[in-house]
Design a protein around this motif. Structure first.
Motif, PDB file in Angstrom:
ATOM      1  N   THR A  41      -1.235   0.799   4.152  1.00  0.00           N
ATOM      2  CA  THR A  41      -0.485   0.121   3.094  1.00  0.00           C
ATOM      3  C   THR A  41      -0.173  -1.315   3.487  1.00  0.00           C
ATOM      4  O   THR A  41      -0.545  -2.261   2.785  1.00  0.00           O
ATOM      5  CB  THR A  41       0.825   0.860   2.786  1.00  0.00           C
ATOM      6  OG1 THR A  41       0.540   2.217   2.570  1.00  0.00           O
ATOM      7  CG2 THR A  41       1.483   0.287   1.571  1.00  0.00           C
ATOM      8  N   ILE A  45      -1.726  -4.905   2.124  1.00  0.00           N
ATOM      9  CA  ILE A  45      -0.853  -5.958   1.600  1.00  0.00           C
ATOM     10  C   ILE A  45      -1.150  -7.285   2.291  1.00  0.00           C
ATOM     11  O   ILE A  45      -1.363  -8.320   1.639  1.00  0.00           O
ATOM     12  CB  ILE A  45       0.629  -5.579   1.788  1.00  0.00           C
ATOM     13  CG1 ILE A  45       0.983  -4.377   0.928  1.00  0.00           C
ATOM     14  CG2 ILE A  45       1.532  -6.744   1.431  1.00  0.00           C
ATOM     15  CD1 ILE A  45       2.360  -3.837   1.207  1.00  0.00           C
ATOM     16  N   ARG A  63      -3.138 -11.535 -10.091  1.00  0.00           N
ATOM     17  CA  ARG A  63      -3.923 -10.308 -10.112  1.00  0.00           C
ATOM     18  C   ARG A  63      -3.825  -9.586  -8.770  1.00  0.00           C
ATOM     19  O   ARG A  63      -3.668  -8.375  -8.707  1.00  0.00           O
ATOM     20  CB  ARG A  63      -5.372 -10.640 -10.419  1.00  0.00           C
ATOM     21  CG  ARG A  63      -5.763 -10.150 -11.784  1.00  0.00           C
ATOM     22  CD  ARG A  63      -7.166 -10.521 -12.075  1.00  0.00           C
ATOM     23  NE  ARG A  63      -7.209 -11.794 -12.755  1.00  0.00           N
ATOM     24  CZ  ARG A  63      -8.290 -12.238 -13.365  1.00  0.00           C
ATOM     25  NH1 ARG A  63      -9.394 -11.535 -13.348  1.00  0.00           N
ATOM     26  NH2 ARG A  63      -8.264 -13.380 -13.996  1.00  0.00           N
ATOM     27  N   ILE A  66      -0.508  -7.871  -8.579  1.00  0.00           N
ATOM     28  CA  ILE A  66      -0.489  -6.600  -9.316  1.00  0.00           C
ATOM     29  C   ILE A  66      -1.176  -5.508  -8.508  1.00  0.00           C
ATOM     30  O   ILE A  66      -0.696  -4.374  -8.409  1.00  0.00           O
ATOM     31  CB  ILE A  66      -1.195  -6.768 -10.681  1.00  0.00           C
ATOM     32  CG1 ILE A  66      -0.399  -7.706 -11.573  1.00  0.00           C
ATOM     33  CG2 ILE A  66      -1.382  -5.440 -11.353  1.00  0.00           C
ATOM     34  CD1 ILE A  66       0.658  -7.047 -12.374  1.00  0.00           C
ATOM     35  N   LEU A  67      -2.292  -5.870  -7.882  1.00  0.00           N
ATOM     36  CA  LEU A  67      -3.033  -4.907  -7.056  1.00  0.00           C
ATOM     37  C   LEU A  67      -2.162  -4.406  -5.910  1.00  0.00           C
ATOM     38  O   LEU A  67      -2.102  -3.204  -5.630  1.00  0.00           O
ATOM     39  CB  LEU A  67      -4.297  -5.588  -6.536  1.00  0.00           C
ATOM     40  CG  LEU A  67      -5.347  -4.730  -5.843  1.00  0.00           C
ATOM     41  CD1 LEU A  67      -5.715  -3.564  -6.714  1.00  0.00           C
ATOM     42  CD2 LEU A  67      -6.562  -5.555  -5.540  1.00  0.00           C
ATOM     43  N   PHE A  70       0.522  -2.125  -7.168  1.00  0.00           N
ATOM     44  CA  PHE A  70      -0.074  -0.845  -7.518  1.00  0.00           C
ATOM     45  C   PHE A  70      -0.296   0.006  -6.270  1.00  0.00           C
ATOM     46  O   PHE A  70      -0.016   1.209  -6.256  1.00  0.00           O
ATOM     47  CB  PHE A  70      -1.390  -1.102  -8.240  1.00  0.00           C
ATOM     48  CG  PHE A  70      -2.058   0.136  -8.689  1.00  0.00           C
ATOM     49  CD1 PHE A  70      -1.569   0.820  -9.781  1.00  0.00           C
ATOM     50  CD2 PHE A  70      -3.151   0.633  -8.022  1.00  0.00           C
ATOM     51  CE1 PHE A  70      -2.173   1.978 -10.189  1.00  0.00           C
ATOM     52  CE2 PHE A  70      -3.762   1.789  -8.431  1.00  0.00           C
ATOM     53  CZ  PHE A  70      -3.266   2.468  -9.516  1.00  0.00           C
ATOM     54  N   ILE A  71      -0.765  -0.622  -5.201  1.00  0.00           N
ATOM     55  CA  ILE A  71      -1.024   0.140  -3.974  1.00  0.00           C
ATOM     56  C   ILE A  71       0.279   0.636  -3.361  1.00  0.00           C
ATOM     57  O   ILE A  71       0.364   1.776  -2.904  1.00  0.00           O
ATOM     58  CB  ILE A  71      -1.836  -0.726  -2.992  1.00  0.00           C
ATOM     59  CG1 ILE A  71      -3.292  -0.742  -3.462  1.00  0.00           C
ATOM     60  CG2 ILE A  71      -1.766  -0.181  -1.586  1.00  0.00           C
ATOM     61  CD1 ILE A  71      -4.160  -1.700  -2.754  1.00  0.00           C
ATOM     62  N   ILE A  72       1.341  -0.215  -3.397  1.00  0.00           N
ATOM     63  CA  ILE A  72       2.636   0.234  -2.879  1.00  0.00           C
ATOM     64  C   ILE A  72       3.126   1.443  -3.665  1.00  0.00           C
ATOM     65  O   ILE A  72       3.691   2.389  -3.110  1.00  0.00           O
ATOM     66  CB  ILE A  72       3.676  -0.899  -2.950  1.00  0.00           C
ATOM     67  CG1 ILE A  72       3.344  -1.995  -1.957  1.00  0.00           C
ATOM     68  CG2 ILE A  72       5.069  -0.369  -2.651  1.00  0.00           C
ATOM     69  CD1 ILE A  72       4.305  -3.139  -1.992  1.00  0.00           C
ATOM     70  N   LEU A  73       2.900   1.446  -4.980  1.00  0.00           N
ATOM     71  CA  LEU A  73       3.408   2.543  -5.802  1.00  0.00           C
ATOM     72  C   LEU A  73       2.594   3.822  -5.641  1.00  0.00           C
ATOM     73  O   LEU A  73       3.151   4.917  -5.639  1.00  0.00           O
ATOM     74  CB  LEU A  73       3.424   2.131  -7.281  1.00  0.00           C
ATOM     75  CG  LEU A  73       4.487   1.125  -7.674  1.00  0.00           C
ATOM     76  CD1 LEU A  73       4.367   0.806  -9.146  1.00  0.00           C
ATOM     77  CD2 LEU A  73       5.866   1.663  -7.383  1.00  0.00           C
ATOM     78  N   THR A  74       1.267   3.698  -5.525  1.00  0.00           N
ATOM     79  CA  THR A  74       0.446   4.914  -5.563  1.00  0.00           C
ATOM     80  C   THR A  74       0.188   5.528  -4.195  1.00  0.00           C
ATOM     81  O   THR A  74       0.000   6.738  -4.104  1.00  0.00           O
ATOM     82  CB  THR A  74      -0.919   4.624  -6.206  1.00  0.00           C
ATOM     83  OG1 THR A  74      -1.565   3.607  -5.469  1.00  0.00           O
ATOM     84  CG2 THR A  74      -0.750   4.211  -7.628  1.00  0.00           C
ATOM     85  N   ASN A  75       0.168   4.724  -3.148  1.00  0.00           N
ATOM     86  CA  ASN A  75      -0.215   5.250  -1.843  1.00  0.00           C
ATOM     87  C   ASN A  75       0.692   6.377  -1.372  1.00  0.00           C
ATOM     88  O   ASN A  75       0.202   7.439  -0.984  1.00  0.00           O
ATOM     89  CB  ASN A  75      -0.227   4.107  -0.831  1.00  0.00           C
ATOM     90  CG  ASN A  75      -1.378   4.232   0.121  1.00  0.00           C
ATOM     91  OD1 ASN A  75      -2.085   5.226   0.118  1.00  0.00           O
ATOM     92  ND2 ASN A  75      -1.567   3.247   0.933  1.00  0.00           N
ATOM     93  N   PRO A  76       2.033   6.215  -1.406  1.00  0.00           N
ATOM     94  CA  PRO A  76       2.877   7.331  -0.991  1.00  0.00           C
ATOM     95  C   PRO A  76       2.731   8.541  -1.904  1.00  0.00           C
ATOM     96  O   PRO A  76       2.810   9.673  -1.436  1.00  0.00           O
ATOM     97  CB  PRO A  76       4.290   6.762  -1.030  1.00  0.00           C
ATOM     98  CG  PRO A  76       4.210   5.548  -1.836  1.00  0.00           C
ATOM     99  CD  PRO A  76       2.831   5.026  -1.693  1.00  0.00           C
TER     100      PRO A  76
ATOM    101  N   ALA B  20       0.249 -11.146 -16.184  1.00  0.00           N
ATOM    102  CA  ALA B  20      -0.194 -11.387 -14.818  1.00  0.00           C
ATOM    103  C   ALA B  20      -1.701 -11.195 -14.702  1.00  0.00           C
ATOM    104  O   ALA B  20      -2.380 -11.941 -13.997  1.00  0.00           O
ATOM    105  CB  ALA B  20       0.534 -10.447 -13.858  1.00  0.00           C
ATOM    106  N   THR B 118       8.380   8.076   2.629  1.00  0.00           N
ATOM    107  CA  THR B 118       6.993   8.186   3.063  1.00  0.00           C
ATOM    108  C   THR B 118       6.508   6.906   3.734  1.00  0.00           C
ATOM    109  O   THR B 118       5.703   6.958   4.654  1.00  0.00           O
ATOM    110  CB  THR B 118       6.096   8.520   1.864  1.00  0.00           C
ATOM    111  OG1 THR B 118       6.534   9.744   1.313  1.00  0.00           O
ATOM    112  CG2 THR B 118       4.658   8.659   2.272  1.00  0.00           C
TER     113      THR B 118
ATOM    114  N   MET C  65      -9.397  -3.487  -8.649  1.00  0.00           N
ATOM    115  CA  MET C  65      -8.232  -2.864  -9.280  1.00  0.00           C
ATOM    116  C   MET C  65      -8.606  -1.524  -9.906  1.00  0.00           C
ATOM    117  O   MET C  65      -7.927  -0.510  -9.714  1.00  0.00           O
ATOM    118  CB  MET C  65      -7.702  -3.819 -10.345  1.00  0.00           C
ATOM    119  CG  MET C  65      -6.212  -3.791 -10.476  1.00  0.00           C
ATOM    120  SD  MET C  65      -5.707  -5.057 -11.591  1.00  0.00           S
ATOM    121  CE  MET C  65      -6.026  -6.515 -10.669  1.00  0.00           C
ATOM    122  N   PHE C  72      -6.986   6.697  -6.731  1.00  0.00           N
ATOM    123  CA  PHE C  72      -5.680   7.375  -6.766  1.00  0.00           C
ATOM    124  C   PHE C  72      -5.776   8.670  -7.572  1.00  0.00           C
ATOM    125  O   PHE C  72      -5.369   9.739  -7.119  1.00  0.00           O
ATOM    126  CB  PHE C  72      -4.636   6.439  -7.371  1.00  0.00           C
ATOM    127  CG  PHE C  72      -3.351   7.117  -7.725  1.00  0.00           C
ATOM    128  CD1 PHE C  72      -2.566   7.705  -6.751  1.00  0.00           C
ATOM    129  CD2 PHE C  72      -2.924   7.187  -9.042  1.00  0.00           C
ATOM    130  CE1 PHE C  72      -1.390   8.334  -7.076  1.00  0.00           C
ATOM    131  CE2 PHE C  72      -1.750   7.816  -9.371  1.00  0.00           C
ATOM    132  CZ  PHE C  72      -0.986   8.384  -8.383  1.00  0.00           C
TER     133      PHE C  72
END
Lengths: 106, 165, 86
Positions: A41, A45, A63, A66-67, A70-76, B20, B118, C65, C72
């Protein structure tokens, strides 16, 4: 700016490598997940931020942001789903583990 | 009322993401983006009553601004921790799954807490059951539930408590 | 100078791909393989953005993206499959 970006990218790639190394070296599924989630993660970043602030033909920092978000939100979430599935599928912890509260509970 | 504020919140989030993605090209992209965001928000907001658990207070907004900083600090610590373990010739771990208790009541607060756990040093949420989380801990230092709760969840709980209750 | 460092970073990320690939092939259980796959996709997303920067095509960032989105969903689907079959 380009130099700072490249150094961030270098740090990120090192973390990505350490994460992959952890996935290779750790003794069981759950420990591998620990390495695979956390190190990659922050690694991603840093890697993406480094590229985002470095030289790019047009501004696309939003962009990339946003990516990253998105990775912070989905990875865990994905690693949590996988850990739960592994435990329910009956994969036990490695030898030498201290305790398993979830096991005695189930 | 609740439903209206949910719709507006979802609309704002969607529009921000859209802008964005299009590099804030307001002249060309604002209008279609706004229309589609409004349609999507109107369709999906009723299923998202989880959003109404956000407590709109000044203190909550302040904590909401501080929380990412706390979180990023923990994330960096987590990575240094993992990295330092992985490179040793013999990996120093004593893993186990411990049960901890959270005092948060809202679902949104618990989701964010579980995800934050996590991404912090040596902990991984495996299963949740009401107010109890089962957490895989890479280096179990205190098998007792009270002590484990204090060590793992307190850092984030005090912020999330104000934001979501 | 900066370009050299960027190139070195890409090669380190490639080494990470190989390292995680070993676990993907060796992993004793399905869960191990899915973790390796998850790590691989995240590294790939980073590398796609790197390629976008190198070739100067911003559109590749969108590819990264979408790839992150799909991976996921894929991992969550795998987890569900592990839990009780599809």
């Amino acid at each position: 700016m380009a130099l700072a970006g490249s150094l961030l990218t270098l740090a990120g790639s090192l973390l990505l490598f350490l994460g992959a190394l952890g996935v290779l070296r750790m003794p069981d599924v759950y420990n591998r997940m620990q390495a695979g989630t956390k190190a990659t993660t922050l690694g991603t970043i840093l890697f993406l931020t480094g590229i985002g602030i470095g030289r790019l033909p047009e501004p696309c920092i939003f962009r990339v942001l946003i990516l990253i978000l998105f990775i912070i939100l989905t990875n865990p979430v994905s690693s949590h789903a996988l850990a739960r599935a592994a435990h329910r599928a009956g994969i036990r912890l490695t030898e030498g583990s201290v305790k398993d509260d979830l096991d005695t509970h189930a | 009322m609740k439903r209206l504020s949910n719709t507006l919140l979802l609309f704002a989030i969607l529009l921000l993401v859209w802008l964005a993605l299009t590099d804030f090209n307001l002249a060309d992209r604002l209008l279609p983006g706004a229309v589609f965001s409004l349609v999507v928000a109107a369709i999906f907001a009723p299923g998202l009553d989880i959003l109404s658990e956000i407590r709109p207070s000044w203190r909550g907004i302040g904590y909401g601004l501080v929380y990412p900083i706390v979180f990023l600090r923990e994330l960096v610590l987590a990575n240094l921790d993992v990295a330092s373990r992985v490179v040793r010739p013999r990996i120093p771990i004593s893993p186990g799954i411990v049960k901890v208790k959270t005092s948060l009541r809202s679902r949104l607060g618990r989701i964010i807490l579980a995800n934050s756990i996590t991404l912090t040093p040596g902990t991984l949420t495996v299963e949740t059951e009401g107010e109890f989380f089962y957490i895989h801990w890479i280096d179990v230092t205190s098998p007792d539930i009270e002590e484990a709760s204090r060590e793992i969840v307190r850092t984030f709980e005090k912020y999330l408590e104000v934001m979501f209750g | 100078m900066a370009d050299t460092i960027y190139t070195i970073s890409a090669f380190i990320a490639l080494a990470a791909v190989i390292t995680a690939g070993v676990r993907l092939i060796a992993g004793p259980t399905v869960a191990d393989r899915v973790i390796a796959l998850d790590v691989l996709t995240i590294i790939t997303v980073s590398l796609i953005v790197y390629i976008a920067r190198m070739s100067g095509r911003i559109i590749y960032v969108d590819v990264a993206m979408v790839y992150a989105l799909i991976s996921f969903v894929g991992v969550v689907a795998f987890a569900r499959f592990l839990e009780r079959g599809l």
